[in-house]
Design a protein around this motif. Structure first.
Motif: not given
Length: 96
Positions: A13-19, A25-33, A39-49
């Motif tokens: 989100f930070t490096v590749l998507d520019g958030q 941090l919030f969007l990454s926590m959202e993946m857990y809870f 839709s994920p904007p890049n492959i890192l977020i897709e893998i993390a999801r």
């Protein structure tokens, strides 16, 4: 190990998507809870999801296994004390 999907999500989100970092941090926590649903904007977020729920489930199973082992050890120790079996004596195979 459980934090790998979180770090991948923040990086994605930070490096590749520019958030902003706080939003990342919030969007990454959202993946857990909170069930990340965009839709994920890049492959890192897709893998993390996909790996976030797997890491959470494996952490829960490892915790249950550890608790089970501790309970069994406590029960074995209690049985040894009641039956008078010392630490150096062989315990029956059915107790293992």
């Amino acid at each position: 190990m459980n934090l790998v999907p979180f770090v991948m999500g923040v990086t994605g989100f930070t490096v590749l998507d520019g958030q902003p970092v706080v939003d990342s941090l919030f969007l990454s926590m959202e993946m857990y809870f909170l069930n990340y649903s965009d839709s994920p904007p890049n492959i890192l977020i897709e893998i993390a999801r996909w790996t976030a729920p797997l890491m959470t489930a494996s952490g829960v199973l490892m915790s249950i296994s550890k608790i089970r082992g501790r309970i069994l050890q406590l029960l074995r120790d209690r049985c040894r004390r009641r039956l008078g079996v010392g630490e150096s004596e062989e315990i029956p195979a059915s107790w293992k």
